[in-house]
Design an enzyme around this catalytic site. Sequence first.
Site, PDB file in Angstrom:
ATOM      1  N   HIS A  88      -1.033  12.898  -1.185  1.00 11.49           N
ATOM      2  CA  HIS A  88      -0.275  12.522  -0.200  1.00 11.49           C
ATOM      3  C   HIS A  88      -1.581  11.912   0.394  1.00 11.49           C
ATOM      4  CE1 HIS A  88       0.738   9.510   2.851  1.00 11.49           C
ATOM      5  NE2 HIS A  88       1.840   8.739   2.086  1.00 11.49           N
ATOM      6  N   GLU A 105      -3.014   4.563  -3.071  1.00 11.09           N
ATOM      7  CA  GLU A 105      -2.170   4.266  -1.916  1.00 11.09           C
ATOM      8  C   GLU A 105      -3.526   3.557  -0.770  1.00 11.09           C
ATOM      9  OE1 GLU A 105       1.974   5.498  -0.491  1.00 11.09           O
ATOM     10  OE2 GLU A 105       0.987   7.174  -0.828  1.00 11.09           O
TER      11      GLU A 105
HETATM   12  P1  PGA Z   1       5.074   3.080   3.822  1.00  8.81           P
HETATM   13  O1  PGA Z   1       4.651   4.786   3.654  1.00  8.81           O
HETATM   14  O2  PGA Z   1       5.751   2.949   3.011  1.00  8.81           O
HETATM   15  O3  PGA Z   1       6.331   3.972   4.994  1.00  8.81           O
HETATM   16  O4  PGA Z   1       4.133   2.118   4.078  1.00  8.81           O
HETATM   17  C1  PGA Z   1       4.727   4.875   2.137  1.00  8.81           C
HETATM   18  C2  PGA Z   1       3.326   6.417   1.019  1.00  8.81           C
HETATM   19  O5  PGA Z   1       2.716   6.795   2.941  1.00  8.81           O
HETATM   20  O6  PGA Z   1       4.207   6.758   0.437  1.00  8.81           O
END
Ligand code: PGA
Length: 251
Positions: free
Chosen positions: A94, A164
């Site tokens: 992540h 992401e």
């Molecule tokens: P968010 O976080 O939906 O608050 O932008 C997503 C993540 O970091 O997995």
Amino acid sequence: MKSVICNWKLNPQSFNEAKRLFDATKKIAAVKKKAQVVVLPPSIFLHYLRGGYKGTRIEFGAQAVSNEQSGSHTGEVSAMQVLNAGATYALVGHAEQRASGVSNADVHTQVAAALEAKLDVILAVGERVRDTQGQYLFTIREQIATALEGVPLTRFKNITIAYEPVWAIGAPQAPDANAVHQMVLLVKKVIADAYGDRALKAVRVVYGGSVDEHSAASILEIPGLHGVLVGRASLDPKHLEAIIDAAHTNG
Ligand code: PGA
């Protein structure tokens, strides 16, 4: 089936609140049967929530696992401990882990540790900035290639790539569905180029970054997208319900 992966991050602050949030999530998942719901609570709550859950609609995972299997590694949680707490998933790589010093090489070790422990891996990748020279393509390619080095094709069915982009995490809103679609195609091309069509068929690709009750419906309609990874909105049952409903509707 589309997945909604709930990344609670460092929330909530007490077990009672975690239990309340979990119970609300459980209720939603019980009726929206065409969505897969995965909850990634803080590790300290994982065992209790899992142990108290008799249903089958929710799967559990850890937000991170250690490079190490056991031994003198203060503060770490191993993949085997996560498995033995009743989880089936490990989120690896992540952006917030990478920002606190987890390197591509660490991500590779953690993917291997999770697969070795028979956990399914949610591998998060994404560029910090979207430059105009296309450098971000190399970043994503390298993150995926390093993380999956040595992973046999037969294990690709145990891998979900969570795209992401760092700039979209914690933002006011998600990019529009067209932009997300382009990114999904890009991630799929990286996988197809590097590992071929069989690998592409086996892996799942989800999107994460400011998915909320407004953006979920259009994002979950994207063809070929297997789901969403949700941070903030997973902490609010009303918002989460709209997201799980969108996954159910498109499931
Ligand atoms: P968010 O976080 O939906 O608050 O932008 C997503 C993540 O970091 O997995």
